[in-house]
Motif scaffolding. Structure first.
Motif, PDB file in Angstrom:
ATOM      1  N   SER A  23     -12.657  15.846 -73.960  1.00  0.00           N
ATOM      2  CA  SER A  23     -13.351  15.630 -72.684  1.00  0.00           C
ATOM      3  C   SER A  23     -14.674  14.963 -73.038  1.00  0.00           C
ATOM      4  CB  SER A  23     -13.666  16.956 -71.982  1.00  0.00           C
ATOM      5  OG  SER A  23     -12.531  17.492 -71.394  1.00  0.00           O
ATOM      6  N   ASP A  24     -14.817  13.729 -72.638  1.00  0.00           N
ATOM      7  CA  ASP A  24     -16.032  12.963 -72.966  1.00  0.00           C
ATOM      8  C   ASP A  24     -17.021  13.192 -71.813  1.00  0.00           C
ATOM      9  OD1 ASP A  24     -17.912  11.065 -73.624  1.00  0.00           O
ATOM     10  OD2 ASP A  24     -16.453   9.482 -74.025  1.00  0.00           O
ATOM     11  N   ILE A  25     -18.116  13.903 -72.099  1.00  0.00           N
ATOM     12  CA  ILE A  25     -18.897  14.444 -70.976  1.00  0.00           C
ATOM     13  C   ILE A  25     -19.992  13.519 -70.441  1.00  0.00           C
ATOM     14  CG2 ILE A  25     -18.359  16.755 -71.857  1.00  0.00           C
ATOM     15  CD1 ILE A  25     -21.363  17.151 -72.309  1.00  0.00           C
ATOM     16  N   HIS A  26     -20.215  12.391 -71.095  1.00  0.00           N
ATOM     17  CA  HIS A  26     -21.146  11.415 -70.508  1.00  0.00           C
ATOM     18  C   HIS A  26     -20.768   9.991 -70.928  1.00  0.00           C
ATOM     19  CE1 HIS A  26     -24.663   9.249 -69.193  1.00  0.00           C
ATOM     20  NE2 HIS A  26     -25.000   8.942 -70.425  1.00  0.00           N
ATOM     21  N   THR A  27     -20.389   9.198 -69.927  1.00  0.00           N
ATOM     22  CA  THR A  27     -20.106   7.770 -70.153  1.00  0.00           C
ATOM     23  C   THR A  27     -20.664   6.992 -68.965  1.00  0.00           C
ATOM     24  OG1 THR A  27     -18.050   7.501 -68.871  1.00  0.00           O
ATOM     25  CG2 THR A  27     -17.832   8.450 -71.089  1.00  0.00           C
ATOM     26  N   HIS A  28     -20.547   5.673 -69.073  1.00  0.00           N
ATOM     27  CA  HIS A  28     -20.887   4.800 -67.944  1.00  0.00           C
ATOM     28  C   HIS A  28     -19.637   4.039 -67.521  1.00  0.00           C
ATOM     29  CE1 HIS A  28     -25.268   5.488 -68.375  1.00  0.00           C
ATOM     30  NE2 HIS A  28     -24.895   5.760 -69.612  1.00  0.00           N
ATOM     31  N   LEU A  29     -18.480   4.681 -67.676  1.00  0.00           N
ATOM     32  CA  LEU A  29     -17.213   4.047 -67.298  1.00  0.00           C
ATOM     33  C   LEU A  29     -16.896   4.369 -65.841  1.00  0.00           C
ATOM     34  CD1 LEU A  29     -15.217   4.935 -70.531  1.00  0.00           C
ATOM     35  CD2 LEU A  29     -16.408   2.790 -69.968  1.00  0.00           C
ATOM     36  N   PHE A  30     -16.026   3.572 -65.264  1.00  0.00           N
ATOM     37  CA  PHE A  30     -15.634   3.774 -63.868  1.00  0.00           C
ATOM     38  C   PHE A  30     -14.128   3.674 -63.724  1.00  0.00           C
ATOM     39  CE2 PHE A  30     -20.021   2.539 -63.546  1.00  0.00           C
ATOM     40  CZ  PHE A  30     -20.491   3.378 -62.543  1.00  0.00           C
ATOM     41  N   THR A  31     -13.611   4.244 -62.641  1.00  0.00           N
ATOM     42  CA  THR A  31     -12.183   4.090 -62.359  1.00  0.00           C
ATOM     43  C   THR A  31     -11.932   2.653 -61.893  1.00  0.00           C
ATOM     44  OG1 THR A  31     -12.376   4.620 -60.017  1.00  0.00           O
ATOM     45  CG2 THR A  31     -12.068   6.484 -61.510  1.00  0.00           C
ATOM     46  N   GLU A  32     -10.672   2.299 -61.896  1.00  0.00           N
ATOM     47  CA  GLU A  32     -10.295   0.945 -61.492  1.00  0.00           C
ATOM     48  C   GLU A  32     -10.733   0.651 -60.047  1.00  0.00           C
ATOM     49  OE1 GLU A  32      -6.118   0.261 -62.122  1.00  0.00           O
ATOM     50  OE2 GLU A  32      -6.344  -1.875 -61.680  1.00  0.00           O
ATOM     51  N   ASP A  33     -10.798   1.704 -59.235  1.00  0.00           N
ATOM     52  CA  ASP A  33     -11.175   1.525 -57.825  1.00  0.00           C
ATOM     53  C   ASP A  33     -12.570   0.933 -57.658  1.00  0.00           C
ATOM     54  OD1 ASP A  33      -8.820   2.606 -56.878  1.00  0.00           O
ATOM     55  OD2 ASP A  33      -9.600   4.654 -57.069  1.00  0.00           O
ATOM     56  N   PHE A  34     -13.398   1.058 -58.673  1.00  0.00           N
ATOM     57  CA  PHE A  34     -14.749   0.505 -58.552  1.00  0.00           C
ATOM     58  C   PHE A  34     -14.817  -0.973 -58.948  1.00  0.00           C
ATOM     59  CE2 PHE A  34     -15.633   5.022 -58.492  1.00  0.00           C
ATOM     60  CZ  PHE A  34     -16.679   5.117 -57.586  1.00  0.00           C
ATOM     61  N   ASP A 160     -10.884   7.741 -51.618  1.00  0.00           N
ATOM     62  CA  ASP A 160     -10.556   9.105 -51.162  1.00  0.00           C
ATOM     63  C   ASP A 160     -10.284   9.986 -52.369  1.00  0.00           C
ATOM     64  OD1 ASP A 160     -10.146   7.726 -48.692  1.00  0.00           O
ATOM     65  OD2 ASP A 160      -8.069   7.373 -49.371  1.00  0.00           O
ATOM     66  N   THR A 161      -9.433   9.502 -53.282  1.00  0.00           N
ATOM     67  CA  THR A 161      -9.157  10.328 -54.452  1.00  0.00           C
ATOM     68  C   THR A 161      -9.536   9.555 -55.712  1.00  0.00           C
ATOM     69  OG1 THR A 161      -6.909   9.496 -54.401  1.00  0.00           O
ATOM     70  CG2 THR A 161      -7.246  11.718 -53.535  1.00  0.00           C
ATOM     71  N   VAL A 162     -10.063  10.302 -56.663  1.00  0.00           N
ATOM     72  CA  VAL A 162     -10.536   9.681 -57.904  1.00  0.00           C
ATOM     73  C   VAL A 162      -9.473   9.912 -58.987  1.00  0.00           C
ATOM     74  CG1 VAL A 162     -12.395   9.747 -59.630  1.00  0.00           C
ATOM     75  CG2 VAL A 162     -12.929  10.147 -57.218  1.00  0.00           C
ATOM     76  N   ASP A 163      -9.177   8.871 -59.738  1.00  0.00           N
ATOM     77  CA  ASP A 163      -8.266   8.986 -60.896  1.00  0.00           C
ATOM     78  C   ASP A 163      -8.666  10.226 -61.701  1.00  0.00           C
ATOM     79  OD1 ASP A 163      -7.184   8.742 -63.477  1.00  0.00           O
ATOM     80  OD2 ASP A 163      -7.298   6.558 -63.473  1.00  0.00           O
ATOM     81  N   PRO A 164      -7.746  11.192 -61.880  1.00  0.00           N
ATOM     82  CA  PRO A 164      -8.135  12.475 -62.501  1.00  0.00           C
ATOM     83  C   PRO A 164      -8.618  12.359 -63.945  1.00  0.00           C
ATOM     84  CG  PRO A 164      -5.751  12.358 -62.158  1.00  0.00           C
ATOM     85  CD  PRO A 164      -6.348  11.175 -61.459  1.00  0.00           C
ATOM     86  N   ARG A 165      -8.416  11.219 -64.578  1.00  0.00           N
ATOM     87  CA  ARG A 165      -8.952  11.062 -65.933  1.00  0.00           C
ATOM     88  C   ARG A 165     -10.467  10.833 -65.906  1.00  0.00           C
ATOM     89  NH1 ARG A 165      -4.752   6.385 -67.551  1.00  0.00           N
ATOM     90  NH2 ARG A 165      -5.410   5.810 -65.441  1.00  0.00           N
ATOM     91  N   PHE A 166     -10.999  10.595 -64.715  1.00  0.00           N
ATOM     92  CA  PHE A 166     -12.435  10.304 -64.594  1.00  0.00           C
ATOM     93  C   PHE A 166     -13.108  11.401 -63.780  1.00  0.00           C
ATOM     94  CE2 PHE A 166     -10.328   6.369 -65.472  1.00  0.00           C
ATOM     95  CZ  PHE A 166     -11.229   5.557 -66.145  1.00  0.00           C
ATOM     96  N   ASN A 167     -14.004  12.145 -64.422  1.00  0.00           N
ATOM     97  CA  ASN A 167     -14.819  13.107 -63.683  1.00  0.00           C
ATOM     98  C   ASN A 167     -16.078  12.414 -63.197  1.00  0.00           C
ATOM     99  OD1 ASN A 167     -13.196  15.536 -64.147  1.00  0.00           O
ATOM    100  ND2 ASN A 167     -13.685  15.157 -66.296  1.00  0.00           N
ATOM    101  N   THR A 168     -16.794  13.093 -62.316  1.00  0.00           N
ATOM    102  CA  THR A 168     -17.989  12.472 -61.740  1.00  0.00           C
ATOM    103  C   THR A 168     -19.251  13.251 -62.127  1.00  0.00           C
ATOM    104  OG1 THR A 168     -17.628  13.792 -59.774  1.00  0.00           O
ATOM    105  CG2 THR A 168     -16.784  11.557 -59.719  1.00  0.00           C
ATOM    106  N   ALA A 169     -20.365  12.537 -62.157  1.00  0.00           N
ATOM    107  CA  ALA A 169     -21.676  13.165 -62.376  1.00  0.00           C
ATOM    108  C   ALA A 169     -22.662  12.459 -61.447  1.00  0.00           C
ATOM    109  CB  ALA A 169     -22.106  13.014 -63.819  1.00  0.00           C
ATOM    110  N   LEU A 170     -23.399  13.237 -60.694  1.00  0.00           N
ATOM    111  CA  LEU A 170     -24.358  12.647 -59.746  1.00  0.00           C
ATOM    112  C   LEU A 170     -25.662  12.335 -60.475  1.00  0.00           C
ATOM    113  CD1 LEU A 170     -25.433  11.898 -56.948  1.00  0.00           C
ATOM    114  CD2 LEU A 170     -25.710  14.341 -56.462  1.00  0.00           C
ATOM    115  N   ARG A 171     -25.973  11.041 -60.560  1.00  0.00           N
ATOM    116  CA  ARG A 171     -27.160  10.600 -61.304  1.00  0.00           C
ATOM    117  C   ARG A 171     -28.301  10.359 -60.325  1.00  0.00           C
ATOM    118  NH1 ARG A 171     -27.612   8.567 -66.859  1.00  0.00           N
ATOM    119  NH2 ARG A 171     -29.768   7.889 -66.973  1.00  0.00           N
TER     120      ARG A 171
END
Ligand code: RAT
Ligand code: ZN
Length: 425
Positions: A23-34, A160-171
């Motif tokens: 589990s990579d807990i900090h990245t600047h990656l995004f799901t394809e939807d972005f 609506d739904t986020v690819d489950p491989r990508f968690n979110t963090a509110l910056r």
């Protein structure tokens, strides 16, 4: 069964570290939807800001604007020529590009940039995401989701739904770092009843803003990067907002507040993202934060090498503090090794030794390959020391420990199920 030799032990540790999903807990990656917020491919790898900074060092005459006016491909060509052809690419960021190419099965010895470009051009984004997750053995990554970035905010309108491989963090950097300069006006524009002074009304407005975004994103944590001058408590808009808005809202939603401390922003603004630097920070601020808010959870990483010991000691004092990662300028083998060794000695397995900070998807391949190797070595030494005492180590205990270091300890700290265990990965 007991290990017959330290060599056998080392090879089991190496194999376990290699095969344990992360589990990579900090990245600047995004799901394809972005859309094009998700960066990937050779030209993005080469124009990573770590490499841009290194390239400029070779051109005292090159105007910054001239470089920024080039197309991405032209910039990548210059970086490639400068750092890979005209000089040997052994800096960590350069070596990383070569590890990525190698892991993708490309011929690194050919030095054929056009052939590399052709490889990436033949992949679709979703196919490539699958490939990188599979090759890197990363189970999930945490994004950095900043509602103050227009494209990101607009992106969320359509998701609506986020690819489950990508968690979110509110910056929330603008909320804490630029409240009086401009952020209060942005919140006002978006319909929140706030004013420049941090009055009761403003506090309510900011809390509401945070609630809206937490409900929308479902973040694992709220995060900010802070300068070396950060103190807590402090008499400032930032201090007030942390105390009256961030801390209570983090508690309301039971999510940690992540502090990334030690960045001197834009010491050379012409370099853009590459223009930030490092300074010595005050670990006391972290200790005070944890002491004053014992019912809150805090994640922390610090940027200065000199702060690492104090931070690890702070985590021994405060169980509501979880230390993570070798951040940015610390993400070099010599420093990762030193920090990991010290953290294991002070904190055992109750730490998350690394995050990737990837900005380009492909970097998952090198950042984790390089860190896995170091973590495996340090861990092997630690287990070997235990064997010398007569202690016997079971294979399943090693698997348990590595799973903890690669996400288990983090998820436990959050109080949430580790998705890797849930799916039996
Ligand atoms: O490591 C980086 O890429 C930095 O530019 C920052 O993004 C840093 O990691 C941060 O999250 O502020
Ligand atoms: Zn980052």
């Amino acid at each position: 069964m007991a290990f017959q030799s330290k060599e056998e032990l080392r090879s089991f540790v190496r194999e376990t570290v290699r095969t344990t999903p992360i589990s990579d807990i900090h990245t600047h990656l995004f799901t394809e939807d972005f859309g094009n917020m998700l960066l990937w491919g050779i030209d993005e790898l080469l124009t990573y800001h770590y490499l841009v900074a290194e390239t400029f060092r070779f051109y005292p005459e090159l105007e910054y604007e001239t470089f920024w006016a080039m197309t991405k491909k032209e910039q990548a060509d210059l970086v490639w020529k400068t750092l890979f052809i005209d000089h040997s690419p052994y800096s960590e960021a350069c070596r990383g590009v070569l590890t990525v190419l190698n892991r993708l099965g490309l011929d690194v010895a050919s030095r054929d940039l056009e052939a590399y470009r052709a490889f990436f051009a033949s992949k679709s984004t979703s196919e490539y995401i699958d490939l990188v997750f599979e090759l890197s053995n990363v189970a999930n990554v945490c994004m950095t989701n900043d509602p103050f970035v227009d494209t990101e905010r607009e992106g969320w309108e359509k998701i609506d739904t986020v690819d489950p491989r990508f968690n979110t963090a509110l910056r929330i950097d603008p909320l804490l770092m630029q409240w009086e300069e401009k952020t209060w006006e942005r919140l006002q524009e978006w319909g929140y009843d706030v004013e420049q002074a941090v009055t009761d009304k403003t506090v309510e407005g900011i809390r509401e803003f945070l609630r809206v975004w937490i409900r929308k994103m479902n973040p694992l944590y709220m995060a900010v990067s802070l300068p070396p001058s950060f103190r807590y408590p402090e008499q400032s808009a930032r201090g007030d907002i942390i105390e009256k808005c961030i801390v209570p809202i983090a508690r309301e939603f039971n999510i940690p507040f992540a502090m990334m401390i030690g960045v001197n922003k834009r010491v050379n603004p012409a370099l853009g993202d590459a223009g930030d630097s490092v300074g010595l920070s005050d670990v006391r601020a972290v200790e005070q934060m944890c002491a004053l808010h014992p019912d809150n959870k805090f994640l922390c990483t610090m940027l200065a090498r000199e702060n690492q010991h104090g931070l690890a000691v702070a985590a021994r004092k405060f169980r509501n503090l979880h230390v993570f990662g070798c951040w940015w300028f610390l993400n070099n083998p010599s420093l990762i090794e030193e920090m990991t060794r010290m953290r294991f000695e002070l904190l055992g397995t109750s730490v998350t030794p690394q995050h990737s900070d990837c900005r380009v998807l492909d970097q998952l391949l090198y950042k984790w390959d390089h860190s896995r190797e170091i973590i495996a070595n340090v861990l092997s030494d630690k287990y070997a020391d235990l064997l010398d005492t007569g202690w016997k180590i079971k294979k399943k205990e090693i698997r348990r420990d590595v799973a903890d270091l690669f996400g288990g300890a983090f998820w436990r700290f959050l109080g949430k199920p580790n998705p890797v265990e849930v799916t039996g990965g």
